[in-house]
Design a protein around this motif. Sequence first.
Motif, PDB file in Angstrom:
ATOM      1  N   VAL A 268     -16.634 -19.345  12.137  1.00 45.00           N
ATOM      2  CA  VAL A 268     -17.711 -20.321  11.929  1.00 45.00           C
ATOM      3  C   VAL A 268     -17.909 -20.463  10.426  1.00 45.00           C
ATOM      4  N   PRO A 269     -17.862 -21.683   9.891  1.00 46.74           N
ATOM      5  CA  PRO A 269     -17.977 -21.862   8.441  1.00 46.74           C
ATOM      6  C   PRO A 269     -19.287 -21.296   7.887  1.00 46.74           C
ATOM      7  N   GLU A 270     -19.199 -20.663   6.737  1.00 38.07           N
ATOM      8  CA  GLU A 270     -20.390 -20.127   6.084  1.00 38.07           C
ATOM      9  C   GLU A 270     -21.403 -21.229   5.793  1.00 38.07           C
ATOM     10  N   ALA A 271     -20.907 -22.440   5.538  1.00 41.02           N
ATOM     11  CA  ALA A 271     -21.819 -23.552   5.264  1.00 41.02           C
ATOM     12  C   ALA A 271     -22.738 -23.819   6.446  1.00 41.02           C
ATOM     13  N   LEU A 272     -22.207 -23.739   7.670  1.00 41.36           N
ATOM     14  CA  LEU A 272     -23.040 -23.935   8.855  1.00 41.36           C
ATOM     15  C   LEU A 272     -23.984 -22.764   9.054  1.00 41.36           C
ATOM     16  N   ILE A 273     -23.486 -21.556   8.852  1.00 39.79           N
ATOM     17  CA  ILE A 273     -24.317 -20.363   9.029  1.00 39.79           C
ATOM     18  C   ILE A 273     -25.518 -20.395   8.090  1.00 39.79           C
ATOM     19  N   GLY A 274     -25.331 -20.963   6.915  1.00 36.55           N
ATOM     20  CA  GLY A 274     -26.396 -20.977   5.936  1.00 36.55           C
ATOM     21  C   GLY A 274     -27.424 -22.081   6.116  1.00 36.55           C
ATOM     22  N   MET A 275     -27.223 -22.967   7.081  1.00 35.12           N
ATOM     23  CA  MET A 275     -28.146 -24.089   7.266  1.00 35.12           C
ATOM     24  C   MET A 275     -29.216 -23.762   8.296  1.00 35.12           C
ATOM     25  N   GLU A 276     -30.487 -23.873   7.899  1.00 31.84           N
ATOM     26  CA  GLU A 276     -31.589 -23.588   8.815  1.00 31.84           C
ATOM     27  C   GLU A 276     -31.692 -24.625   9.926  1.00 31.84           C
ATOM     28  N   ASN A 277     -31.204 -25.845   9.707  1.00 27.38           N
ATOM     29  CA  ASN A 277     -31.342 -26.901  10.711  1.00 27.38           C
ATOM     30  C   ASN A 277     -30.140 -26.981  11.646  1.00 27.38           C
ATOM     31  N   VAL A 278     -29.383 -25.901  11.737  1.00 28.54           N
ATOM     32  CA  VAL A 278     -28.233 -25.848  12.645  1.00 28.54           C
ATOM     33  C   VAL A 278     -28.399 -24.656  13.586  1.00 28.54           C
ATOM     34  N   VAL A 279     -28.303 -24.918  14.888  1.00 29.28           N
ATOM     35  CA  VAL A 279     -28.345 -23.866  15.904  1.00 29.28           C
ATOM     36  C   VAL A 279     -26.913 -23.503  16.275  1.00 29.28           C
TER      37      VAL A 279
END
Length: 316
Positions: A268-279
């Motif tokens: 899972v990309p770190e960019a997605l992991i770091g986004m609060e608006n992504v479940v």
Amino acid sequence: MKLLISRPLPEAVLARARARFDCTLRETTQPMRAEELRGALRDYDLVLPTLGDAFSAEVFADVPEPRARLLANFGVGYNHIDAVAARAAGVAVTNTPGAVTDATADTALTLILMAARRAGEGERLVRAGTWTGWHPTQMLGLHVTGKTLGVIGMGRIGQAIAARCHHGFGMEVVFYNRSPKTPDLPARQLASVAEVMAAADIVVVAVPGGAETHHLIGAEAFAAMQPHAVFVNIARGDVVDEAALIAALQAGQLGAAGLDVYEFEPAVPEALIGMENVVLLPHLGTAALEVREAMGHMALDNLIACAEGAPLPNPV
């Protein structure tokens, strides 16, 4: 007949398999390695594979006269199996449609509500001990009731999602499907993916995986979305251009996303992991015991039919 089961399954399914076949069970939860895939075709009459067991054209080319007669896939999605190459090698392929419909639709609703109402972000706030108490403008999310749902792929699962959203939340439904569909609920079929993305407050992708849908949802589709809209994927990870999704989220082209599948999972990309608006869920779509048992029994029905020379219930 010798049966290879590629991953541990519910005990009720394994008991039925062992009562009927000479079973070999791989104890690991990891996909089969290259040499195991070739050995499965060469050394077994029947194989029960699942997600990640990559029976590619190259694998079939290396075993030109396979002993295996059937790959009874555990799951409705079979894009990890080259069905054309299997057919050319004389190996049938089946899947488990129907058994996964309701559970996958339920997971879509979970992601819709979590992403729209910022549930993941809120739970992290509480667990971190940084919540300072209720106030009138705390964590305002998207009100779901009465919104417009866009469904990309109006098959069994897409229709089950649409029914839940329309009847449960009073949503208007628009959808894109490659062929004309007349769902058993009020819904408008639009001419393109982009039109659905533009019209909807919430978009759910429910198409099958495979070459025809690879990166179906990319930069052009995300550019059409409304800036408050929620995007949900419960289909296959590579249906979505993950880099385009990340760029769209970073640019504010959509409000939130809920994902149960990933283009290169389990990465899972770190960019997605770091986004609060992504479940982010770990591919939980069918993760309920009775559902996994139903999937296993459906796969066994196909295996038994093959062993008995009867028509396969679920050929792909």
